[in-house]
Design an enzyme around this catalytic site. Structure first.
Site, PDB file in Angstrom:
ATOM      1  N   GLU A  83       0.516  42.418  49.172  1.00  0.00           N
ATOM      2  CA  GLU A  83       1.433  42.125  50.289  1.00  0.00           C
ATOM      3  C   GLU A  83       0.930  42.870  51.521  1.00  0.00           C
ATOM      4  OE1 GLU A  83       3.641  40.735  52.628  1.00  0.00           O
ATOM      5  OE2 GLU A  83       4.514  40.035  50.744  1.00  0.00           O
ATOM      6  N   ASP A 110      -4.673  41.925  52.961  1.00  0.00           N
ATOM      7  CA  ASP A 110      -4.751  40.465  52.956  1.00  0.00           C
ATOM      8  C   ASP A 110      -5.203  39.955  51.569  1.00  0.00           C
ATOM      9  OD1 ASP A 110      -5.363  37.793  53.321  1.00  0.00           O
ATOM     10  OD2 ASP A 110      -6.449  38.092  55.196  1.00  0.00           O
ATOM     11  N   ASP A 133       4.335  31.487  53.072  1.00  0.00           N
ATOM     12  CA  ASP A 133       4.782  31.112  54.421  1.00  0.00           C
ATOM     13  C   ASP A 133       4.391  29.658  54.667  1.00  0.00           C
ATOM     14  OD1 ASP A 133       5.870  33.640  55.199  1.00  0.00           O
ATOM     15  OD2 ASP A 133       3.823  34.392  55.326  1.00  0.00           O
ATOM     16  N   LYS A 137       4.366  23.716  61.407  1.00  0.00           N
ATOM     17  CA  LYS A 137       3.801  22.919  62.510  1.00  0.00           C
ATOM     18  C   LYS A 137       2.363  22.503  62.185  1.00  0.00           C
ATOM     19  CE  LYS A 137       6.560  25.117  66.064  1.00  0.00           C
ATOM     20  NZ  LYS A 137       6.646  26.356  66.813  1.00  0.00           N
ATOM     21  N   ASP A 169       9.719  25.726  49.009  1.00  0.00           N
ATOM     22  CA  ASP A 169      10.920  24.951  49.348  1.00  0.00           C
ATOM     23  C   ASP A 169      10.611  24.003  50.504  1.00  0.00           C
ATOM     24  OD1 ASP A 169      10.645  27.142  51.077  1.00  0.00           O
ATOM     25  OD2 ASP A 169      12.740  27.056  51.669  1.00  0.00           O
ATOM     26  N   LYS A 207      14.952  36.112  47.423  1.00  0.00           N
ATOM     27  CA  LYS A 207      15.668  35.948  48.683  1.00  0.00           C
ATOM     28  C   LYS A 207      15.229  34.654  49.390  1.00  0.00           C
ATOM     29  CE  LYS A 207      14.821  38.468  52.434  1.00  0.00           C
ATOM     30  NZ  LYS A 207      14.503  39.718  53.143  1.00  0.00           N
ATOM     31  N   PHE A 208      13.921  34.402  49.355  1.00  0.00           N
ATOM     32  CA  PHE A 208      13.414  33.227  50.075  1.00  0.00           C
ATOM     33  C   PHE A 208      13.868  31.931  49.428  1.00  0.00           C
ATOM     34  CE2 PHE A 208      10.847  36.398  52.020  1.00  0.00           C
ATOM     35  CZ  PHE A 208      10.776  35.952  53.318  1.00  0.00           C
ATOM     36  N   GLU A 209      13.960  31.956  48.094  1.00  0.00           N
ATOM     37  CA  GLU A 209      14.454  30.767  47.419  1.00  0.00           C
ATOM     38  C   GLU A 209      15.911  30.520  47.810  1.00  0.00           C
ATOM     39  OE1 GLU A 209      14.337  30.776  43.129  1.00  0.00           O
ATOM     40  OE2 GLU A 209      14.656  28.616  43.136  1.00  0.00           O
TER      41      GLU A 209
END
Ligand SMILES: C[S@@+](CC[C@H](N)C(=O)[O-])C[C@H]1O[C@@H](n2cnc3c(N)ncnc32)[C@H](O)[C@@H]1O
Length: 228
Positions: A83, A110, A133, A137, A169, A207-209
């Protein structure tokens, strides 16, 4: 026009983010214990973990909650989390200290470089990439971490028969993953039924889910096996 200096396209933007005092303390005092500094040569994972056990790589663990749950539920596996977001790393370190777990190590760097430079060929049993992420766009699609070179490097790091689990998602990202993975030629996609027989595909909610579901998004789990 010739560009002499190519700026590297990264899948993340380092934000000044709020790191709490406790997280700063954790980064200072606990990272030396649980962290593995980035190096431009391959790691000996048996030395890193002090034993030989199945290795799971977690790319972009965020706040570390899913990773911590997995490591607690599977003490017989070792987890290497990668991370770049300091508050998330600090948070996981604090939880690790509290939980007294010793089967997680963290590389604060990275993941694209970590996979390419630090992982020996065939060293990893499973790779988790949960809610990368999305870069929705079109002009940012090149920032998506799932790219042909990256999945080739993942294939190299995985044992033959090793697994790669991607959850997203964003419907468009799921399509992108399928395209890149098909093009790689070193993975087979598994059906949900096949995947349900593989214990390494365990994925706790994060959390992201929850955020994605609250936004009305549908979560897609994509499961692959390394061929060869
Ligand atoms: C949307 S969050 C998902 C976090 C977590 N996997 C979850 O499911 O809750 C994506 C995470 O990937 C991290 N990330 C993005 N690109 C990365 C890279 N190249 N190396 C390491 N981490 C990365 C970000 O810092 C962020 O924390």
């Amino acid at each position: 026009m010739t560009h002499l200096h190519h700026r590297k396209v990264r899948s993340f933007v380092q934000r000044a983010g709020r790191t709490t005092a406790a997280q700063k303390r954790a980064l200072r005092d606990l990272l030396p214990r649980y962290g593995v500094p980035f190096q431009d040569s391959t790691l000996d994972l048996a030395i890193v973990f002090g034993r030989r056990a199945p290795i799971v790589l977690d790319i972009g663990f965020g706040d570390g909650s899913a990773l911590l749950t997995l490591a607690a539920n599977h003490p017989d596996r070792d987890y290497l989390g990668v991370e770049v977001h300091e508050p998330g790393i600090g948070r996981l370190l604090l939880q690790l200290e509290r939980a007294g777990l010793d089967n997680i190590r963290i590389v604060a760097h990275d993941a694209v470089e970590v996979v390419r430079r630090m992982l020996p060929a065939g060293a990893v049993d499973a790779v988790n990439l949960f809610f990368p992420d999305p870069w929705p766009k079109k002009r940012h699609h090149k920032r998506r971490i799932v790219q042909p070179d990256f999945v080739r490097d993942i294939a190299r790091a995985l044992k033959p028969g090793g697994t790669f689990h991607i959850a997203t998602d964003w419907a468009d990202y799921a399509g992108h993953v399928t395209e890149v993975m098909d093009g790689c030629g070193q993975f087979v996609a598994l059906t949900p039924e096949q995947a349900s027989c593989e214990p390494l595909f365990d994925r706790p909610t994060s959390k992201f889910e929850r955020r994605g579901i609250a936004l009305g998004h549908t979560v897609t789990d994509l499961h692959f096996r390394r061929t060869g």
